[in-house]
Design an enzyme around this catalytic site. Structure first.
Site, PDB file in Angstrom:
ATOM      1  N   ASP A  53      55.862  41.874  26.223  1.00  0.00           N
ATOM      2  CA  ASP A  53      56.665  41.543  25.055  1.00  0.00           C
ATOM      3  C   ASP A  53      55.869  41.961  23.816  1.00  0.00           C
ATOM      4  OD1 ASP A  53      58.714  40.190  23.464  1.00  0.00           O
ATOM      5  OD2 ASP A  53      57.162  38.685  23.099  1.00  0.00           O
ATOM      6  N   ASP A 252      55.396  35.214  25.512  1.00  0.00           N
ATOM      7  CA  ASP A 252      54.973  33.940  24.925  1.00  0.00           C
ATOM      8  C   ASP A 252      56.116  33.088  24.387  1.00  0.00           C
ATOM      9  OD1 ASP A 252      55.603  35.579  22.717  1.00  0.00           O
ATOM     10  OD2 ASP A 252      54.254  34.431  21.436  1.00  0.00           O
ATOM     11  N   ASP A 256      61.468  34.702  26.448  1.00  0.00           N
ATOM     12  CA  ASP A 256      60.777  35.445  27.509  1.00  0.00           C
ATOM     13  C   ASP A 256      60.809  34.702  28.844  1.00  0.00           C
ATOM     14  OD1 ASP A 256      59.972  37.480  25.734  1.00  0.00           O
ATOM     15  OD2 ASP A 256      58.231  36.323  25.105  1.00  0.00           O
TER      16      ASP A 256
END
Length: 371
Positions: A53, A252, A256
């Site tokens: 990410d 995080d 996600d």
């Protein structure tokens, strides 16, 4: 018969895997890597693709306001005031950056009504008598707002690695706001190390392709999956798995969590949300991509140690059982007593445990290079 029974007892085989896993998980904890299960540690050594990410993983996750560009009748401060007032009800890091930037510049931030958020696209709110819309170009078009005047500006900001958000008021574009999130100091070196381990590195983000590509190029990412809505992140992991890849997801945020759960191994940043950490198989306490490299190196070292244990235990039984059964008696008159067989079997278990404890001396490659 008693001798064969004693020497064939697979104590060493039973100890070969759990002792190494126990030591490996302990070494991970020492390095700030919390591994929930032995399966996660085992799977990590088979990974072929790492999906990262962007916000909070590759970057610091602390975006700041960089540009306010007026495109209509309103001035820059007015554009920023309306945008910040609309974002006041948002919990998104980009929205918080706009509100904080407005306050730092001394621009008043008012109250908003009828706040609406569309995940991954933008927000809308009423400020006084004005309807303010803030988001990407696609969101503006979905709101039937012409974006011709903002397209070149958003492209320029994207090429600079900034996230551009268009501001619309009462159906007209009045400006563009740029927000930037700086890359973590160790992201580039960690990604280079992933390449050294033979891994493909993919960046997954909701940002537009230009911004994502600019950041990906700066850190050396192989492949970019941009403009991905939060609900679609898990599906992107499925598509990669469908290509035959063994995939790890590193993230995080709350959005996600489904992707972390879908991946073969989910690695959550310890600096992120509780939901992400709960969904992941491994938690990186320090919130650094270096932890991803360390986790994979540790997994490979642990599995190598397990294989050594299994080969040793199998080899011991392969040699010991024929001797215990009297293979040497016709030639030399030697028989192995049950007492000696018991001592030999105990020694094989000690050997396995001792080999597993060699992992305690293991150090990450980056730590070795720092010496």
């Amino acid at each position: 018969a008693v001798t064969v029974l004693v020497i064939a007892c697979p104590c060493a085989l039973g100890l070969a895997t759990p002792t190494s896993l126990m030591v490996g998980i302990g070494k991970g904890a020492e390095a700030g890597i919390l591994i929930k299960t032995g399966d996660a540690l085992e799977t990590a050594q088979r990974l072929t693709t790492i999906v990262l990410d962007k916000t909070g993983t590759i970057t610091r996750g602390e975006p700041s306001l960089t540009d306010v560009i007026a495109l209509g009748a309103l001035g820059e401060d007015e554009v920023l005031a309306l945008a910040a007032s609309a974002e006041r009800g948002s919990e998104h890091p980009l929205g918080e950056a706009i509100v904080d930037g407005a306050r730092r510049r001394g621009v008043p931030v008012g109250d908003a009504a009828d706040f609406e958020a569309t995940p991954g696209l933008g927000i809308a709110a009423t400020i006084g008598t004005r309807r303010v819309v803030l988001g990407n170009l696609k969101f503006m078009r979905d709101q039937s707002i012409g974006t011709e005047s903002a397209e070149k500006v958003t492209e320029r900001l994207a090429d600079e690695g900034k996230t551009a958000m268009v501001v619309g008021v009462d159906g007209d574009v009045v400006g563009v706001i740029g927000v930037a999130d700086t890359v973590k100091d160790d992201s580039k070196s960690a990604i280079a190390r992933m390449h050294d381990l033979g891994l493909e590195v993919v960046m997954l983000t909701g940002d537009n392709l230009r911004t994502a590509t600019a950041i990906a190029h700066s850190v050396g990412v192989d492949r970019v999956l941009a403009e991905v809505l939060p609900d679609d992140k898990a599906n992107q992991i499925k598509l990669l798995q469908g290509e035959g890849k063994v995939v790890a997801m590193v993230g995080d945020g709350i959005n996600d969590a489904p992707a972390l759960a879908q991946a073969d191994v989910g690695l959550a940043m310890g600096t992120g949300t509780d939901v992400a950490m709960e969904s992941g198989d491994i938690t990186l306490v320090k919130g650094s991509l270096t932890g991803v490299v360390t986790a994979i190196e540790l997994s490979r070292a642990t599995m190598r140690n397990i294989r050594q244990n299994l080969v040793g235990a199998f080899g011991y039984n392969t040699l010991g059982i024929p001797i215990a059964a009297g293979l040497l008696y016709p030639f030399f008159g030697w028989l192995l007593s049950p007492l000696l067989a018991g001592a030999a079997m105990a020694f094989s278990s000690v050997t396995v445990v001792t080999n597993a404890n060699r992992l305690r001396r293991w150090r990450p490659q980056l730590a070795k290079e720092a010496l």
